[in-house]
Design a protein around this motif. Sequence first.
Motif, short mmCIF file in Angstrom:
data_model
loop_
_atom_site.label_atom_id
_atom_site.label_comp_id
_atom_site.label_asym_id
_atom_site.label_seq_id
_atom_site.Cartn_x
_atom_site.Cartn_y
_atom_site.Cartn_z
N LEU A 195 0.73 -1.18 -0.02
CA LEU A 195 -0.02 0.09 0.04
C LEU A 195 0.93 1.13 -0.02
O LEU A 195 1.91 1.40 0.68
CB LEU A 195 -1.11 -0.05 1.46
N ALA A 196 0.49 2.16 -1.01
CA ALA A 196 1.33 3.54 -1.02
C ALA A 196 0.44 4.34 -0.51
O ALA A 196 -0.65 4.74 -0.86
CB ALA A 196 1.75 3.45 -2.02
N LEU A 197 1.22 5.31 0.32
CA LEU A 197 0.27 6.58 0.94
C LEU A 197 1.31 7.66 0.40
O LEU A 197 2.32 7.91 0.93
CB LEU A 197 0.17 6.68 2.62
N THR A 198 0.70 8.54 -0.53
CA THR A 198 1.32 9.77 -1.00
C THR A 198 0.70 10.90 -0.44
O THR A 198 -0.38 11.02 -0.71
CB THR A 198 1.23 9.71 -2.59
N ILE A 199 1.55 11.63 0.18
CA ILE A 199 1.25 12.74 0.90
C ILE A 199 2.00 13.82 0.52
O ILE A 199 3.19 13.90 0.86
CB ILE A 199 1.02 12.48 2.37
N GLN A 205 -3.14 10.21 -1.45
CA GLN A 205 -3.77 9.13 -1.89
C GLN A 205 -3.26 7.75 -1.36
O GLN A 205 -2.13 7.73 -0.80
CB GLN A 205 -3.11 8.88 -3.35
N ILE A 206 -4.11 6.86 -1.20
CA ILE A 206 -3.67 5.66 -0.77
C ILE A 206 -4.00 4.63 -2.25
O ILE A 206 -4.96 4.50 -2.62
CB ILE A 206 -4.63 4.82 0.39
N VAL A 207 -2.93 3.94 -2.35
CA VAL A 207 -2.79 3.22 -3.60
C VAL A 207 -2.42 2.01 -3.38
O VAL A 207 -1.76 1.56 -2.73
CB VAL A 207 -1.77 3.85 -4.75
N LEU A 217 -7.10 3.21 -3.95
CA LEU A 217 -8.12 3.15 -3.01
C LEU A 217 -8.74 4.16 -2.33
O LEU A 217 -10.17 4.07 -2.03
CB LEU A 217 -7.52 2.11 -2.01
N GLY A 218 -8.16 5.13 -2.29
CA GLY A 218 -9.07 6.52 -1.70
C GLY A 218 -7.97 7.71 -2.04
O GLY A 218 -6.74 7.53 -1.90
N LEU A 240 -4.73 10.12 9.13
CA LEU A 240 -4.12 9.33 8.06
C LEU A 240 -3.95 7.59 8.54
O LEU A 240 -4.14 6.93 7.99
CB LEU A 240 -2.46 9.92 7.71
N MET A 241 -3.51 7.70 9.77
CA MET A 241 -3.33 6.51 10.61
C MET A 241 -4.70 5.47 10.52
O MET A 241 -4.72 4.47 9.96
CB MET A 241 -2.66 6.50 11.91
N ASP A 242 -5.94 6.52 10.72
CA ASP A 242 -7.21 5.57 10.66
C ASP A 242 -7.44 4.93 9.43
O ASP A 242 -7.98 3.95 8.99
CB ASP A 242 -8.27 6.62 11.03
N LYS A 243 -7.11 5.96 8.19
CA LYS A 243 -7.34 5.25 6.99
C LYS A 243 -6.49 4.21 6.50
O LYS A 243 -6.86 3.30 5.76
CB LYS A 243 -7.24 6.41 5.82
#
Length: 342
Positions: A137-141, A147-149, A160-161, A256-259
């Motif tokens: 899972l990639a979290l791009t911030i 984005q979560i990819v 995904l979001g 961010l952590m919740d998601k």
Amino acid sequence: MENNTIYILAIESSCDDTSAAVLCNKKVLSNVVATQKIHEEYGGVVPELASRAHQQNIIPVVHQALTKANIDKKQLSAIAFTRGPGLMGSLLVGTSFAKSLAMGLNIPLIEVNHMQAHILAHFIEGDDMKPPEFPFLALTISGGHTQIVLVSGFFDMDILGESLDDAVGEAYDKSAKVLGLPYPGGPLVDKYAQLGNPRAYPFPKPTVDGLNFSFSGLKTSILYFIQRETKKDTDFINKNLNDICASIQYTITEILMDKLKKAVKQTAVTQIAIGGGVSANSGIRKALKNAEDSYGWTTYIPNFEYCTDNAAMIGIVGHFKYRASNFADQSVTAKARYAIGQ
Ligand code: KG4
Ligand code: ZN
């Protein structure tokens, strides 16, 4: 043997950083970034000024990247450039330059999606870089993206979001502006946050379905809170800056952590890779490291120079596309809105 060595010159100009890099296979030989200072005066990026600054910077930046890498233009295998997403005027500068140079040198041209590049930056070979394994899972911030990819392969990515409004970096920068801090305020909020009490002022967390985000409500509630408190005490910000910043940082990190927790639950993927300028944030880094112990995640945080906008990440995508003979032709144009899977 010589044929196995791929030299890519990469160009990034999607927002307010003009960058050029040279890669030899997956290793970075040079990664030059000219950050445009002009926007500081305006408290945010001014698109017209950004494209003018790119025009001024691009030739010296490319020249410097080649010189630092000790590579002659004639040795290059291909030119990779950011096609999108980003500011149209900014993208056009890099796109036109890359097209002309590839044509002049008669070598292939490779178009790169900037968001894919933030993710594939993890595959740059370097001393303390360990690539994630698929799927992850990639979290791009960053200032432009949240984005979560789900990444199942180099070019197999599903969003995904994502944020429905402001990006997380914007939430940092706009909150910082309310506090009278200069642009970009994210790193300053982070600095003061480390000295304050994260639970001093509870800010509301948005309720957004699924794995999407929203940050504009948080920004407004911080603005109203500050307006209310400074009416009572004009020196409120000065007296409580550390606690205010710590509370903002705590709220954003929790969101961010919740998601991420939700995404892990949904996909059963526990490898998490972060990228984008906000991944420099100490609160987010700490929360991710804690999650390794608490939830058994494996987390990947690239070197900071590959987190913020840079051309080396464009170059690594160029490398993989070169190996797949995935080239663009001279009819390619910049694309301001350019989804990852497109
Ligand atoms: O990736 P980046 O360099 O450019 C964009 O694509 O936007 O990210 C810049 C953003 C800015 O919003 C900046 O305030 C934020 O990253 N940023 C931080 C930190 N360092 C940079 N935000 C919070 N904490 C930090 N330490
Ligand atoms: Zn970016």
